[in-house]
Design a protein around this motif. Structure first.
Motif, PDB file in Angstrom:
ATOM      1  N   TRP A   4      55.739  43.173  48.810  1.00  0.00           N
ATOM      2  CA  TRP A   4      54.769  43.448  47.604  1.00  0.00           C
ATOM      3  C   TRP A   4      53.944  43.676  48.296  1.00  0.00           C
ATOM      4  N   VAL A   5      52.920  44.648  47.725  1.00  0.00           N
ATOM      5  CA  VAL A   5      51.615  44.880  48.426  1.00  0.00           C
ATOM      6  C   VAL A   5      50.267  45.026  47.264  1.00  0.00           C
ATOM      7  N   ASP A   6      49.584  43.718  47.767  1.00  0.00           N
ATOM      8  CA  ASP A   6      48.575  43.886  46.667  1.00  0.00           C
ATOM      9  C   ASP A   6      47.715  45.282  47.305  1.00  0.00           C
ATOM     10  N   ALA A   7      47.576  46.225  47.210  1.00  0.00           N
ATOM     11  CA  ALA A   7      47.208  47.727  47.045  1.00  0.00           C
ATOM     12  C   ALA A   7      45.983  48.120  46.618  1.00  0.00           C
ATOM     13  N   ASP A   8      45.124  47.423  45.738  1.00  0.00           N
ATOM     14  CA  ASP A   8      43.770  47.358  45.595  1.00  0.00           C
ATOM     15  C   ASP A   8      43.208  47.724  46.918  1.00  0.00           C
ATOM     16  N   ALA A   9      43.471  46.166  46.988  1.00  0.00           N
ATOM     17  CA  ALA A   9      42.348  46.052  48.111  1.00  0.00           C
ATOM     18  C   ALA A   9      43.091  46.345  49.927  1.00  0.00           C
ATOM     19  N   CYS A  10      44.110  46.288  49.787  1.00  0.00           N
ATOM     20  CA  CYS A  10      44.533  46.870  51.075  1.00  0.00           C
ATOM     21  C   CYS A  10      43.758  48.043  52.038  1.00  0.00           C
ATOM     22  N   PRO A  11      43.748  47.479  53.705  1.00  0.00           N
ATOM     23  CA  PRO A  11      42.654  48.433  54.108  1.00  0.00           C
ATOM     24  C   PRO A  11      43.666  49.432  54.731  1.00  0.00           C
ATOM     25  N   VAL A  19      53.636  50.481  55.830  1.00  0.00           N
ATOM     26  CA  VAL A  19      54.975  51.915  55.273  1.00  0.00           C
ATOM     27  C   VAL A  19      55.605  51.931  56.898  1.00  0.00           C
ATOM     28  N   ARG A  20      55.471  52.190  57.893  1.00  0.00           N
ATOM     29  CA  ARG A  20      56.142  52.502  58.811  1.00  0.00           C
ATOM     30  C   ARG A  20      57.207  51.181  59.439  1.00  0.00           C
ATOM     31  N   ALA A  21      56.717  49.788  58.707  1.00  0.00           N
ATOM     32  CA  ALA A  21      57.551  48.926  59.599  1.00  0.00           C
ATOM     33  C   ALA A  21      58.296  48.725  58.639  1.00  0.00           C
ATOM     34  N   ALA A  22      58.312  48.607  57.362  1.00  0.00           N
ATOM     35  CA  ALA A  22      59.301  49.069  56.248  1.00  0.00           C
ATOM     36  C   ALA A  22      60.603  49.831  56.018  1.00  0.00           C
ATOM     37  N   MET A  23      59.910  51.612  56.592  1.00  0.00           N
ATOM     38  CA  MET A  23      60.793  52.292  56.913  1.00  0.00           C
ATOM     39  C   MET A  23      61.320  52.469  57.864  1.00  0.00           C
ATOM     40  N   VAL A  27      63.547  47.795  54.396  1.00  0.00           N
ATOM     41  CA  VAL A  27      62.831  46.909  53.590  1.00  0.00           C
ATOM     42  C   VAL A  27      61.946  47.497  52.237  1.00  0.00           C
ATOM     43  N   MET A  28      62.499  47.420  51.209  1.00  0.00           N
ATOM     44  CA  MET A  28      62.107  47.558  50.207  1.00  0.00           C
ATOM     45  C   MET A  28      60.828  46.727  50.119  1.00  0.00           C
ATOM     46  N   THR A  29      59.430  48.174  49.989  1.00  0.00           N
ATOM     47  CA  THR A  29      58.464  47.851  49.782  1.00  0.00           C
ATOM     48  C   THR A  29      57.570  47.962  48.379  1.00  0.00           C
ATOM     49  N   THR A  30      56.860  47.516  48.014  1.00  0.00           N
ATOM     50  CA  THR A  30      56.353  47.892  47.006  1.00  0.00           C
ATOM     51  C   THR A  30      54.972  47.790  46.930  1.00  0.00           C
ATOM     52  N   PHE A  31      54.191  48.947  46.767  1.00  0.00           N
ATOM     53  CA  PHE A  31      52.233  48.585  46.288  1.00  0.00           C
ATOM     54  C   PHE A  31      52.515  48.479  45.232  1.00  0.00           C
ATOM     55  N   VAL A  32      51.502  47.812  44.930  1.00  0.00           N
ATOM     56  CA  VAL A  32      51.194  48.084  43.653  1.00  0.00           C
ATOM     57  C   VAL A  32      49.369  47.672  43.608  1.00  0.00           C
ATOM     58  N   ALA A  33      48.913  48.636  42.570  1.00  0.00           N
ATOM     59  CA  ALA A  33      47.755  49.412  42.195  1.00  0.00           C
ATOM     60  C   ALA A  33      47.517  49.497  40.271  1.00  0.00           C
ATOM     61  N   ASN A  34      45.843  49.216  40.238  1.00  0.00           N
ATOM     62  CA  ASN A  34      44.983  49.652  38.924  1.00  0.00           C
ATOM     63  C   ASN A  34      45.093  51.566  39.162  1.00  0.00           C
ATOM     64  N   LYS A  35      45.140  51.788  40.438  1.00  0.00           N
ATOM     65  CA  LYS A  35      45.125  53.085  40.421  1.00  0.00           C
ATOM     66  C   LYS A  35      45.867  54.080  41.463  1.00  0.00           C
ATOM     67  N   SER A  36      45.936  55.303  41.205  1.00  0.00           N
ATOM     68  CA  SER A  36      47.191  56.525  41.461  1.00  0.00           C
ATOM     69  C   SER A  36      47.015  55.979  43.327  1.00  0.00           C
ATOM     70  N   LEU A  37      48.616  55.636  43.363  1.00  0.00           N
ATOM     71  CA  LEU A  37      48.672  55.326  45.497  1.00  0.00           C
ATOM     72  C   LEU A  37      49.014  56.792  45.898  1.00  0.00           C
ATOM     73  N   ASN A  38      48.990  56.811  47.059  1.00  0.00           N
ATOM     74  CA  ASN A  38      49.838  58.271  48.035  1.00  0.00           C
ATOM     75  C   ASN A  38      50.215  57.626  48.594  1.00  0.00           C
TER      76      ASN A  38
END
Length: 152
Positions: A4-11, A19-23, A27-38
């Motif tokens: 799980w990634v706290d993506a709002d403040a993730c550099p 992303v590279r490690a998950a792929m 490993v299933m990886t979820t980026f969680v944010a309160n904004k749209s993510l690419n």
């Protein structure tokens, strides 16, 4: 195990490493944010957008994390909740948050927060350096390698 990634403040540089490690590791990886993510298209990557508000991302991650999960965050109170639920936290500078060290980290964070509330300038973290990015990548790889080993 899930990441799980706290993506709002993730550099961005850290996000790219994740992303590279998950792929690579599948490993299933979820980026969680309160904004749209690419996030790149991959069956191992997901983006979860939550509503705006104080600590909504943190509370969402804390409610979804399960024992054995890894959470990437610089937020120490979130890391404490993750550890309490049987997960592990990893900050963007490569430090693991575990049962052995989270209490001290939380105490220090709370002390600095109290100082700031009285007007004391405590400064912020230094900019993310190449050494920090390397420490993060190495710790993530080490953690994922340990999780991939069959139990004996």
């Amino acid at each position: 195990m899930r990441i799980w990634v706290d993506a709002d403040a993730c550099p961005g540089a850290i996000r790219d490493i994740i992303v590279r490690a998950a792929m690579r590791r599948g490993v299933m990886t979820t980026f969680v944010a309160n904004k749209s993510l690419n996030i790149p298209g991959s069956p191992h990557l997901a983006a979860m957008r939550v509503s705006q508000g104080f600590d909504v991302v943190d509370e969402t991650i804390a409610s979804l994390v399960q024992a054995g999960d890894l959470v990437i965050t610089a937020d120490i109170p979130l890391a404490a909740k993750v550890v309490e639920r049987g997960g592990t936290g990893l900050n963007p500078r490569g430090e693991l948050y575990t049962h052995e060290n989270i209490g001290a980290r939380l105490t220090m964070r709370n002390m600095l927060d109290e100082l700031r509330s009285t007007g004391v300038a405590t400064g912020g973290p230094a900019p993310l350096s190449l050494a920090d990015r390397n420490a993060f990548a190495n710790q993530l790889d080490k953690y994922l390698t340990a999780q991939a080993r069959p139990a004996t």
